[in-house]
Enzyme design. Sequence first.
Site: not given
Ligand code: THU
Length: 142
Positions: A43-45, A54, A56, A88, A91
């Site tokens: 995941n990259i915010e 996310c 995925e 999520c 995804c």
């Molecule tokens: N996140 C994912 O990378 N995959 C998921 O299926 C659920 C959530 C990440 C998004 C965000 O960076 C962090 O988890 C918190 O929601």
Amino acid sequence: MTTIDDLFKTAKSAMAKCHAPYSRFPVGAAILADDGSVHSGCNIEVVSFPEGWCAETSAIAHMVMAGGSRRIVEIAVVAEKLVACSPCGGCRQRLAEFSGPDTRVHLCDAATGVVETVTMGELLPHSFDTASLDGAENEASA
Ligand code: THU
């Protein structure tokens, strides 16, 4: 041959590369495509929170850009702080684009490996798909 445990370990390595300074919720994913190739992502915010993406989604991007098969056989997902991280909603739809109802999704615990395996059909029943786009389901009632 890639084992489920290999896939888990690849997802865990990807998780270590995450950029998650806002949620502090590292996630990793690893896809096995039907040509045997493996593609991982984290995941990259972004400071503007909704703009992040996310693990995925990162893994799907890597699979597409690798230029080989785009059909997902199975995917492992792992989160540092959750025993079994399930993809999520967004995804699930993105994964469905490149998989079928029998595609296996391994929900992993960072410490021990696969905790539960579910199918895409279970994660995203009654999905919006290409047949929906063609109006196939609506024809009968039109
Ligand atoms: N996140 C994912 O990378 N995959 C998921 O299926 C659920 C959530 C990440 C998004 C965000 O960076 C962090 O988890 C918190 O929601």
